[in-house]
Write an enzyme that holds these catalytic residues in place. Structure first.
Site: not given
Ligand code: AMP
Length: 183
Positions: A90, A140, A15, A123, A129
């Site tokens: 989310r 996740r 994404k 992946r 990370r």
């Molecule tokens: P991402 O980079 O979108 O994969 O986000 C990394 C982490 O940030 C996620 O695994 C969550 O812990 C937190 N996070 C990001 N966006 C959200 C959201 N909309 N609601 C809650 N936690 C979030």
């Protein structure tokens, strides 16, 4: 294409990469809540300290925190010409808050990036990370299926979903997204 958009998809589906390419191509701001949170963590803010533990476990940061962050971001001058939200919403309460926030200028399109889970776990472990240990990655997915996947139906009801196959090279997937948005 619509300039008020969001991109949904399981963790590791690409994404962030696709969103960045699309935003550059059409000149709209890329709003990634994951990036905003990682920025807080690296700056060592109170919010960052709270979020770090949650992110490392692969859980979700509380709705009120991310909703406030996105609301603030959406009021910035550059959001007037459009935006692409990545990683938000989310959860159902986040989606409802967003619907209310953009009520006068509704979303125009939701890109749903589809990729098989086993492919994704591989992946994500390869990308290395700090929050990508196998346990975190699996969690996740559990969180995604339980809380985020139902949002596809929420946007399906609004007639906004464009599903795109996320398996392939970055360029192949980007091409599919552009085609889906043009239709
Ligand atoms: P991402 O980079 O979108 O994969 O986000 C990394 C982490 O940030 C996620 O695994 C969550 O812990 C937190 N996070 C990001 N966006 C959200 C959201 N909309 N609601 C809650 N936690 C979030």
């Amino acid at each position: 294409m619509g300039r008020r958009a969001l991109i949904l998809g399981p963790p590791g589906a690409g994404k962030g990469t696709q969103a960045a390419m699309l935003c550059k191509a059409i000149g709209i701001p890329h709003m990634s809540t994951g990036e905003m949170l990682r920025d807080h963590v690296s700056r060592g803010t109170d919010l960052g300290a709270r979020a770090k533990v949650i992110m490392e476990a692969g859980d979700l940061v509380p709705d009120d925190i991310v909703i406030a962050m996105v609301k603030e971001r959406l009021t910035a001058e550059d959001a007037r010409c459009g935006f692409l939200l990545d990683g938000f919403p989310r959860t159902a309460p986040q989606a409802e808050a967003l619907d209310r926030e953009v009520a006068d200028q509704p979303l125009e399109v939701v890109i749903n990036l589809e990729v098989d889970e086993e492919e994704l776990v591989g992946r994500m472990l390869a990308r290395g990370r700090a929050d990508d240990t196998e346990e975190t990655v699996r969690n996740r997915f559990v969180v995604y299926r339980r809380q985020t996947e139902p949002l596809i139906e929420h946007y399906e009801k609004q007639g906004l979903i464009r599903t795109v196959d996320g398996l392939g090279t970055i360029e192949e997937v980007f091409g599919r997204i552009c085609t889906a948005l043009a239709s």
